[in-house]
Design an enzyme around this catalytic site. Structure first.
Site, PDB file in Angstrom:
ATOM      1  N   ASP A  68      31.405  31.426  50.094  1.00 49.84           N
ATOM      2  CA  ASP A  68      31.186  32.091  48.787  1.00 49.84           C
ATOM      3  C   ASP A  68      29.899  32.152  48.654  1.00 49.84           C
ATOM      4  O   ASP A  68      28.912  31.344  48.735  1.00 49.84           O
ATOM      5  CB  ASP A  68      31.713  30.958  47.891  1.00 49.84           C
ATOM      6  CG  ASP A  68      31.497  31.394  46.583  1.00 49.84           C
ATOM      7  OD1 ASP A  68      30.605  32.330  46.150  1.00 49.84           O
ATOM      8  OD2 ASP A  68      32.044  30.711  45.384  1.00 49.84           O
ATOM      9  N   PHE A  87      38.701  45.686  50.882  1.00 52.85           N
ATOM     10  CA  PHE A  87      38.762  47.107  51.085  1.00 52.85           C
ATOM     11  C   PHE A  87      37.698  47.657  51.894  1.00 52.85           C
ATOM     12  O   PHE A  87      37.661  47.954  53.060  1.00 52.85           O
ATOM     13  CB  PHE A  87      39.368  47.908  49.942  1.00 52.85           C
ATOM     14  CG  PHE A  87      39.357  49.263  49.963  1.00 52.85           C
ATOM     15  CD1 PHE A  87      39.909  49.986  50.905  1.00 52.85           C
ATOM     16  CD2 PHE A  87      38.729  49.859  49.185  1.00 52.85           C
ATOM     17  CE1 PHE A  87      39.919  51.201  50.918  1.00 52.85           C
ATOM     18  CE2 PHE A  87      38.518  51.505  48.928  1.00 52.85           C
ATOM     19  CZ  PHE A  87      39.398  51.988  49.973  1.00 52.85           C
ATOM     20  N   TYR A 146      31.555  42.883  34.579  1.00 60.57           N
ATOM     21  CA  TYR A 146      31.447  43.471  35.838  1.00 60.57           C
ATOM     22  C   TYR A 146      30.115  44.449  35.825  1.00 60.57           C
ATOM     23  O   TYR A 146      29.199  44.585  36.436  1.00 60.57           O
ATOM     24  CB  TYR A 146      32.728  44.262  36.246  1.00 60.57           C
ATOM     25  CG  TYR A 146      32.707  45.193  37.354  1.00 60.57           C
ATOM     26  CD1 TYR A 146      32.618  44.705  38.571  1.00 60.57           C
ATOM     27  CD2 TYR A 146      32.583  46.472  37.271  1.00 60.57           C
ATOM     28  CE1 TYR A 146      32.805  45.260  39.819  1.00 60.57           C
ATOM     29  CE2 TYR A 146      32.738  47.437  38.737  1.00 60.57           C
ATOM     30  CZ  TYR A 146      32.722  46.703  39.696  1.00 60.57           C
ATOM     31  OH  TYR A 146      32.719  47.386  40.911  1.00 60.57           O
TER      32      TYR A 146
HETATM   33  P1  NAD Z   1      37.752  44.332  47.209  1.00 60.53           P
HETATM   34  O1  NAD Z   1      38.278  43.078  46.130  1.00 60.53           O
HETATM   35  O2  NAD Z   1      38.872  44.714  48.275  1.00 60.53           O
HETATM   36  O3  NAD Z   1      36.643  43.697  48.195  1.00 60.53           O
HETATM   37  C1  NAD Z   1      35.653  42.483  47.659  1.00 60.53           C
HETATM   38  C2  NAD Z   1      35.676  41.520  48.620  1.00 60.53           C
HETATM   39  O4  NAD Z   1      34.714  40.662  48.027  1.00 60.53           O
HETATM   40  C3  NAD Z   1      36.972  40.566  48.570  1.00 60.53           C
HETATM   41  O5  NAD Z   1      37.410  40.481  50.113  1.00 60.53           O
HETATM   42  C4  NAD Z   1      36.673  39.247  47.987  1.00 60.53           C
HETATM   43  O6  NAD Z   1      37.231  38.236  48.579  1.00 60.53           O
HETATM   44  C5  NAD Z   1      35.188  39.113  48.277  1.00 60.53           C
HETATM   45  N1  NAD Z   1      34.491  38.368  47.350  1.00 60.53           N
HETATM   46  C6  NAD Z   1      34.389  38.226  45.953  1.00 60.53           C
HETATM   47  N2  NAD Z   1      33.608  37.422  45.798  1.00 60.53           N
HETATM   48  C7  NAD Z   1      33.170  36.655  46.875  1.00 60.53           C
HETATM   49  C8  NAD Z   1      32.319  35.722  46.814  1.00 60.53           C
HETATM   50  N3  NAD Z   1      31.687  34.882  45.722  1.00 60.53           N
HETATM   51  N4  NAD Z   1      31.891  35.193  48.190  1.00 60.53           N
HETATM   52  C9  NAD Z   1      32.336  36.059  49.062  1.00 60.53           C
HETATM   53  N5  NAD Z   1      33.372  36.926  49.067  1.00 60.53           N
HETATM   54  C10 NAD Z   1      33.711  37.203  47.854  1.00 60.53           C
HETATM   55  O7  NAD Z   1      36.993  45.423  46.544  1.00 60.53           O
HETATM   56  P2  NAD Z   1      36.540  46.814  47.217  1.00 60.53           P
HETATM   57  O8  NAD Z   1      37.076  47.911  46.546  1.00 60.53           O
HETATM   58  O9  NAD Z   1      36.248  46.423  48.570  1.00 60.53           O
HETATM   59  O10 NAD Z   1      35.016  46.739  46.624  1.00 60.53           O
HETATM   60  C11 NAD Z   1      33.993  46.257  47.490  1.00 60.53           C
HETATM   61  C12 NAD Z   1      32.629  46.315  46.782  1.00 60.53           C
HETATM   62  O11 NAD Z   1      32.477  47.692  46.237  1.00 60.53           O
HETATM   63  C13 NAD Z   1      32.422  45.834  45.411  1.00 60.53           C
HETATM   64  O12 NAD Z   1      31.302  45.253  45.252  1.00 60.53           O
HETATM   65  C14 NAD Z   1      32.589  46.752  44.234  1.00 60.53           C
HETATM   66  O13 NAD Z   1      31.942  46.391  43.048  1.00 60.53           O
HETATM   67  C15 NAD Z   1      32.110  47.925  45.137  1.00 60.53           C
HETATM   68  N6  NAD Z   1      32.821  49.262  44.341  1.00 60.53           N
HETATM   69  C16 NAD Z   1      33.850  49.687  44.934  1.00 60.53           C
HETATM   70  C17 NAD Z   1      34.532  50.718  44.307  1.00 60.53           C
HETATM   71  C18 NAD Z   1      35.947  51.170  44.875  1.00 60.53           C
HETATM   72  O14 NAD Z   1      36.420  52.232  44.344  1.00 60.53           O
HETATM   73  N7  NAD Z   1      36.306  50.552  45.816  1.00 60.53           N
HETATM   74  C19 NAD Z   1      33.918  51.481  43.317  1.00 60.53           C
HETATM   75  C20 NAD Z   1      32.567  51.026  43.015  1.00 60.53           C
HETATM   76  C21 NAD Z   1      32.208  49.709  43.488  1.00 60.53           C
END
Ligand code: NAD
Ligand code: UDP
Length: 330
Positions: free
Chosen positions: A59, A14, A148
């Site tokens: 990864d 996202f 997490y």
């Molecule tokens: P999401 O799950 O949509 O995106 C995360 C992406 O990381 C996915 O495409 C997944 O396939 C990829 N991924 C996970 N492990 C991986 C690995 N080992 N190697 C390569 N790719 C990998 O989540 P998001 O909401 O887009 O969150 C993105 C980042 O922002 C994360 O680090 C999350 O902790 C942080 N975050 C998001 C929010 C929120 O509200 N959306 C809030 C706090 C923190």
């Protein structure tokens, strides 16, 4: 002149996919990296034909090799929804620790500036309200969310260690609940959950008594804040989020009204260690970056609902959780 090059991990997710769009629009050459564990190729499909975008399926917990120059790294790879990280706890710990270590090593080798995605979860179930950056948090290390929260806390610590010990240029954003198009409908987070239920004509499931609060930030505001932080000269963590706080119960009513559906709500158990209140103190971001959110919840929710409304029937009714097994190495 050669464009500056940025590596974005979690690119098929996202936030990562919106960041890819932003950096391409700002004139950068973008390398997106993802292993699709919680992401979806659909989120970057439109970029695959763009000459300024290159995608590498990888990864990040494994050694990362990038040829040539690299000016910036944004590390966003990590499961982010409570249901996701409960289902893949070890992958969550690894991407926050081993993955971050690999990316810091890469940044050092390339002399690149790195920004890492931290989270309001570092404050745990906070005893201080609203949460400002100088609060150390209240985290249950061994609870289900610990995988997490502690991975993200470790991520902050190792990032600061690379900054202090190696003089690496680092930035840390503490992201508070952010929403918008490209969230996965079945990722279990409250906004896709409620919108999916409204669209399928199901009751909206409120966990606990619904008096817990969250403060929701629209994705374009979040991306602007992150962009400004990257180009600031501040290396301690900065909260980016929208302080407009609401109870989950009132939020469910808002969604019912917005979607024009006639749904009822139903109550389920509150998951363990679910934070009871959350609101960012964004004074630092305002002062440091001249940033504050602009998009009102009503406008952001409408845009998000329009996105979900346009999903196919198949996507809407594929309510079972994503199958992670094919992405996991035993
Ligand atoms: P999401 O799950 O949509 O995106 C995360 C992406 O990381 C996915 O495409 C997944 O396939 C990829 N991924 C996970 N492990 C991986 C690995 N080992 N190697 C390569 N790719 C990998 O989540 P998001 O909401 O887009 O969150 C993105 C980042 O922002 C994360 O680090 C999350 O902790 C942080 N975050 C998001 C929010 C929120 O509200 N959306 C809030 C706090 C923190
Ligand atoms: N929640 C809920 N019903 C749902 C999904 C979530 O009441 O179907 C609640 C959840 O218990 C939490 C809040 O909504 O209090 C936000 O949950 P989310 O998973 O979006 O993110 P969190 O902020 O907890 O990481």
């Amino acid at each position: 002149m050669e464009k500056e090059k940025v590596l974005i991990t979690g690119a098929a997710g996202f936030l990562g996919s919106h960041l890819c769009d932003k950096f391409i629009n700002e004139g950068f050459q973008v390398i997106g990296m993802d292993n699709f564990i919680t992401g979806d190729q659909k989120n970057i499909q439109h970029l695959l034909v763009n000459p300024n975008f290159q995608f590498i399926e990888h990864d990040v917990t494994e050694f990362i090799k990038i040829d040539g120059r690299l000016d910036y790294i944004l590390h966003f790879a990590s499961p982010a929804s409570p249901i996701d990280y409960l289902k893949i706890p070890i992958q969550t710990l690894k991407v926050g620790s081993l993955g971050t270590h690999n990316l810091l090593g890469l940044a050092k080798a390339k002399k690149a500036r790195i920004l890492i995605a931290s989270t309001s979860e570092v404050y745990g179930d906070p005893l201080v309200h609203p949460q400002s950056e100088d609060y150390y948090g209240n985290v249950n290390t061994i609870g289900p969310r610990g995988v997490y929260d502690e991975a993200k806390r470790f991520q902050e610590s190792i990032t600061m260690a690379y900054h202090r010990f190696h003089g690496l240029e680092t930035r840390i954003v503490r992201i508070f609940n952010t929403y918008g198009p490209r969230m996965r409908l079945n990722d279990g987070r409250v906004i896709p959950a409620f919108m999916g239920q409204a669209l399928r004509g199901e009751d909206l499931t409120i966990f606990g008594d619904g008096l817990q609060t969250r403060s929701f930030c629209y994705v374009t505001d979040q991306v602007d804040g992150i962009y400004k932080l990257l180009f600031s000269n501040y290396s301690n963590p900065v909260n980016i989020g929208n302080p407009h706080e609401i109870t989950i119960k009132d939020f469910a009513e808002e969604i019912i009204k917005l979607t024009g559906t006639d749904q009822k709500v139903t109550y389920k158990d509150l998951p363990k260690d679910d934070p009871l209140q959350r609101q960012p103190d964004i004074s630092l971001a305002k002062k440091l970056l001249g940033w504050e959110p602009k998009v009102e919840r009503e406008e952001g929710m409408l845009k998000t609902f329009n996105y979900f409304k346009n999903l196919t029937e198949d996507e809407l009714y594929k309510s079972e959780h994503k199958d992670f097994t094919k992405h996991i190495k035993k």
